[in-house]
Design a protein around this motif. Sequence first.
Motif, PDB file in Angstrom:
ATOM      1  N   ASP A  14       0.816  -1.215   0.000  1.00  0.00           N
ATOM      2  CA  ASP A  14       0.000   0.000   0.000  1.00  0.00           C
ATOM      3  C   ASP A  14       0.852   1.268   0.000  1.00  0.00           C
ATOM      4  OD1 ASP A  14      -2.266  -1.532   0.006  1.00  0.00           O
ATOM      5  OD2 ASP A  14      -2.644  -1.331   2.161  1.00  0.00           O
ATOM      6  N   GLY A  15       1.999   1.225   0.666  1.00  0.00           N
ATOM      7  CA  GLY A  15       2.861   2.407   0.746  1.00  0.00           C
ATOM      8  C   GLY A  15       3.355   2.889  -0.614  1.00  0.00           C
ATOM      9  N   PRO A  16       4.045   2.043  -1.382  1.00  0.00           N
ATOM     10  CA  PRO A  16       4.517   2.479  -2.701  1.00  0.00           C
ATOM     11  C   PRO A  16       3.385   2.859  -3.650  1.00  0.00           C
ATOM     12  CG  PRO A  16       5.637   0.466  -2.025  1.00  0.00           C
ATOM     13  CD  PRO A  16       4.565   0.734  -1.017  1.00  0.00           C
ATOM     14  N   VAL A  17       2.278   2.152  -3.563  1.00  0.00           N
ATOM     15  CA  VAL A  17       1.137   2.487  -4.424  1.00  0.00           C
ATOM     16  C   VAL A  17       0.639   3.888  -4.092  1.00  0.00           C
ATOM     17  CG1 VAL A  17      -1.272   1.905  -4.945  1.00  0.00           C
ATOM     18  CG2 VAL A  17       0.455   0.095  -4.802  1.00  0.00           C
ATOM     19  N   ARG A  18       0.546   4.195  -2.823  1.00  0.00           N
ATOM     20  CA  ARG A  18       0.110   5.530  -2.394  1.00  0.00           C
ATOM     21  C   ARG A  18       1.107   6.596  -2.846  1.00  0.00           C
ATOM     22  NH1 ARG A  18      -0.519   4.480   2.602  1.00  0.00           N
ATOM     23  NH2 ARG A  18       1.343   5.478   3.385  1.00  0.00           N
ATOM     24  N   ILE A  19       2.400   6.292  -2.760  1.00  0.00           N
ATOM     25  CA  ILE A  19       3.418   7.248  -3.199  1.00  0.00           C
ATOM     26  C   ILE A  19       3.257   7.544  -4.687  1.00  0.00           C
ATOM     27  CG2 ILE A  19       5.893   7.567  -3.582  1.00  0.00           C
ATOM     28  CD1 ILE A  19       6.346   5.909  -0.999  1.00  0.00           C
ATOM     29  N   VAL A  20       3.079   6.506  -5.496  1.00  0.00           N
ATOM     30  CA  VAL A  20       2.899   6.698  -6.939  1.00  0.00           C
ATOM     31  C   VAL A  20       1.664   7.541  -7.206  1.00  0.00           C
ATOM     32  CG1 VAL A  20       2.346   5.528  -9.114  1.00  0.00           C
ATOM     33  CG2 VAL A  20       4.113   4.585  -7.613  1.00  0.00           C
ATOM     34  N   ARG A  21       0.570   7.203  -6.543  1.00  0.00           N
ATOM     35  CA  ARG A  21      -0.701   7.888  -6.777  1.00  0.00           C
ATOM     36  C   ARG A  21      -0.641   9.347  -6.333  1.00  0.00           C
ATOM     37  NH1 ARG A  21      -3.983   4.850  -3.750  1.00  0.00           N
ATOM     38  NH2 ARG A  21      -4.115   6.373  -2.093  1.00  0.00           N
ATOM     39  N   GLU A  22      -0.078   9.609  -5.175  1.00  0.00           N
ATOM     40  CA  GLU A  22      -0.110  10.965  -4.614  1.00  0.00           C
ATOM     41  C   GLU A  22       0.965  11.887  -5.178  1.00  0.00           C
ATOM     42  OE1 GLU A  22      -0.034  10.418  -0.378  1.00  0.00           O
ATOM     43  OE2 GLU A  22      -2.028   9.534  -0.339  1.00  0.00           O
ATOM     44  N   THR A  23       2.129  11.335  -5.525  1.00  0.00           N
ATOM     45  CA  THR A  23       3.214  12.194  -6.001  1.00  0.00           C
ATOM     46  C   THR A  23       3.314  12.247  -7.515  1.00  0.00           C
ATOM     47  OG1 THR A  23       4.904  10.446  -6.013  1.00  0.00           O
ATOM     48  CG2 THR A  23       4.574  11.676  -3.948  1.00  0.00           C
ATOM     49  N   ALA A  31      10.203   2.159  -7.565  1.00  0.00           N
ATOM     50  CA  ALA A  31      10.567   0.747  -7.431  1.00  0.00           C
ATOM     51  C   ALA A  31      12.060   0.601  -7.176  1.00  0.00           C
ATOM     52  CB  ALA A  31      10.165  -0.007  -8.694  1.00  0.00           C
ATOM     53  N   ARG A  32      12.867   1.347  -7.916  1.00  0.00           N
ATOM     54  CA  ARG A  32      14.322   1.280  -7.740  1.00  0.00           C
ATOM     55  C   ARG A  32      14.710   1.717  -6.327  1.00  0.00           C
ATOM     56  NH1 ARG A  32      15.461   3.496 -12.243  1.00  0.00           N
ATOM     57  NH2 ARG A  32      15.365   5.639 -11.479  1.00  0.00           N
ATOM     58  N   GLU A  33      14.097   2.795  -5.846  1.00  0.00           N
ATOM     59  CA  GLU A  33      14.407   3.300  -4.505  1.00  0.00           C
ATOM     60  C   GLU A  33      14.044   2.301  -3.408  1.00  0.00           C
ATOM     61  OE1 GLU A  33      12.276   6.990  -4.306  1.00  0.00           O
ATOM     62  OE2 GLU A  33      13.677   8.020  -5.654  1.00  0.00           O
ATOM     63  N   LEU A  34      12.990   1.531  -3.636  1.00  0.00           N
ATOM     64  CA  LEU A  34      12.528   0.578  -2.622  1.00  0.00           C
ATOM     65  C   LEU A  34      13.092  -0.829  -2.826  1.00  0.00           C
ATOM     66  CD1 LEU A  34       8.804   1.695  -2.449  1.00  0.00           C
ATOM     67  CD2 LEU A  34      10.620   2.187  -0.800  1.00  0.00           C
ATOM     68  N   GLY A  35      13.804  -1.038  -3.933  1.00  0.00           N
ATOM     69  CA  GLY A  35      14.353  -2.362  -4.201  1.00  0.00           C
ATOM     70  C   GLY A  35      13.316  -3.367  -4.638  1.00  0.00           C
ATOM     71  N   VAL A  36      12.286  -2.873  -5.341  1.00  0.00           N
ATOM     72  CA  VAL A  36      11.200  -3.712  -5.836  1.00  0.00           C
ATOM     73  C   VAL A  36      11.262  -3.695  -7.357  1.00  0.00           C
ATOM     74  CG1 VAL A  36       8.683  -3.948  -5.932  1.00  0.00           C
ATOM     75  CG2 VAL A  36       9.768  -3.154  -3.844  1.00  0.00           C
ATOM     76  N   ASN A  37      10.922  -4.796  -7.987  1.00  0.00           N
ATOM     77  CA  ASN A  37      10.862  -4.852  -9.440  1.00  0.00           C
ATOM     78  C   ASN A  37       9.810  -3.859  -9.929  1.00  0.00           C
ATOM     79  OD1 ASN A  37       9.693  -5.844 -12.064  1.00  0.00           O
ATOM     80  ND2 ASN A  37      11.425  -7.249 -11.860  1.00  0.00           N
ATOM     81  N   SER A  38      10.148  -3.097 -10.973  1.00  0.00           N
ATOM     82  CA  SER A  38       9.206  -2.077 -11.457  1.00  0.00           C
ATOM     83  C   SER A  38       7.929  -2.703 -12.017  1.00  0.00           C
ATOM     84  CB  SER A  38       9.864  -1.173 -12.493  1.00  0.00           C
ATOM     85  OG  SER A  38      10.266  -1.917 -13.622  1.00  0.00           O
ATOM     86  N   GLY A  39       8.031  -3.893 -12.617  1.00  0.00           N
ATOM     87  CA  GLY A  39       6.829  -4.585 -13.102  1.00  0.00           C
ATOM     88  C   GLY A  39       5.911  -4.977 -11.965  1.00  0.00           C
ATOM     89  N   THR A  40       6.511  -5.394 -10.866  1.00  0.00           N
ATOM     90  CA  THR A  40       5.727  -5.766  -9.684  1.00  0.00           C
ATOM     91  C   THR A  40       4.989  -4.554  -9.134  1.00  0.00           C
ATOM     92  OG1 THR A  40       7.302  -7.512  -9.128  1.00  0.00           O
ATOM     93  CG2 THR A  40       5.863  -6.736  -7.361  1.00  0.00           C
ATOM     94  N   LEU A  41       5.712  -3.453  -9.002  1.00  0.00           N
ATOM     95  CA  LEU A  41       5.066  -2.234  -8.502  1.00  0.00           C
ATOM     96  C   LEU A  41       3.991  -1.766  -9.474  1.00  0.00           C
ATOM     97  CD1 LEU A  41       4.702   0.018  -6.498  1.00  0.00           C
ATOM     98  CD2 LEU A  41       6.680   1.178  -7.504  1.00  0.00           C
ATOM     99  N   GLY A  42       4.252  -1.877 -10.756  1.00  0.00           N
ATOM    100  CA  GLY A  42       3.238  -1.510 -11.748  1.00  0.00           C
ATOM    101  C   GLY A  42       1.969  -2.334 -11.599  1.00  0.00           C
ATOM    102  N   ASN A  43       2.128  -3.627 -11.313  1.00  0.00           N
ATOM    103  CA  ASN A  43       0.960  -4.489 -11.079  1.00  0.00           C
ATOM    104  C   ASN A  43       0.194  -4.056  -9.838  1.00  0.00           C
ATOM    105  OD1 ASN A  43       1.524  -6.091 -13.305  1.00  0.00           O
ATOM    106  ND2 ASN A  43       2.662  -7.597 -12.110  1.00  0.00           N
ATOM    107  N   TRP A  44       0.933  -3.704  -8.795  1.00  0.00           N
ATOM    108  CA  TRP A  44       0.280  -3.253  -7.566  1.00  0.00           C
ATOM    109  C   TRP A  44      -0.518  -1.978  -7.823  1.00  0.00           C
ATOM    110  CZ3 TRP A  44       5.119  -3.468  -3.881  1.00  0.00           C
ATOM    111  CH2 TRP A  44       5.484  -4.803  -3.671  1.00  0.00           C
ATOM    112  N   VAL A  45       0.078  -1.048  -8.569  1.00  0.00           N
ATOM    113  CA  VAL A  45      -0.586   0.227  -8.868  1.00  0.00           C
ATOM    114  C   VAL A  45      -1.844  -0.031  -9.703  1.00  0.00           C
ATOM    115  CG1 VAL A  45      -0.366   2.418 -10.103  1.00  0.00           C
ATOM    116  CG2 VAL A  45       1.510   1.611  -8.646  1.00  0.00           C
ATOM    117  N   ALA A  46      -1.732  -0.887 -10.718  1.00  0.00           N
ATOM    118  CA  ALA A  46      -2.886  -1.192 -11.566  1.00  0.00           C
ATOM    119  C   ALA A  46      -4.001  -1.845 -10.756  1.00  0.00           C
ATOM    120  CB  ALA A  46      -2.464  -2.102 -12.719  1.00  0.00           C
ATOM    121  N   ARG A  47      -3.632  -2.772  -9.882  1.00  0.00           N
ATOM    122  CA  ARG A  47      -4.630  -3.442  -9.041  1.00  0.00           C
ATOM    123  C   ARG A  47      -5.305  -2.446  -8.106  1.00  0.00           C
ATOM    124  NH1 ARG A  47      -1.604  -7.402  -6.477  1.00  0.00           N
ATOM    125  NH2 ARG A  47      -1.555  -8.459  -8.481  1.00  0.00           N
ATOM    126  N   GLY A  48      -4.508  -1.539  -7.534  1.00  0.00           N
ATOM    127  CA  GLY A  48      -5.073  -0.511  -6.662  1.00  0.00           C
ATOM    128  C   GLY A  48      -6.018   0.407  -7.405  1.00  0.00           C
TER     129      GLY A  48
END
Length: 102
Positions: A14-23, A31-48
């Motif tokens: 929820d944290g990174p998704v909120r950061i993407v949405r709000e900023t 994703a790079r800053e958090l050490g998460v795959n960008s595709g994974t974060l993209g999926n989380w954002v799309a699902r959210g």
Amino acid sequence: MPEIRRKFDPEFRDGPVRIVRETGRPIARIARELGVNSGTLGNWVARGQAERDGGGGGLSADDAAELKRLRGEVAELRMERDVLIGSVGRRTGARGGRLVMC
């Protein structure tokens, strides 16, 4: 060496998704800053996004299951219809197994 698949709990996601949405910052950068795959974060954002939009026009799991069941039922009924039409056509001598309704 096989890649290790990491699991992330919903609170973390929820944290990174909120950061993407709000900023509006790029997914790849966050994703790079958090050490998460960008595709994974993209999926989380799309699902959210889909959850916030009430499914985003997609089907719920229950609706998708019902659609699959109904499509199977339609296919089965079409096969039964074709068999019945073929048998009626053979008995009446109709060409091509077609039954003409008047």
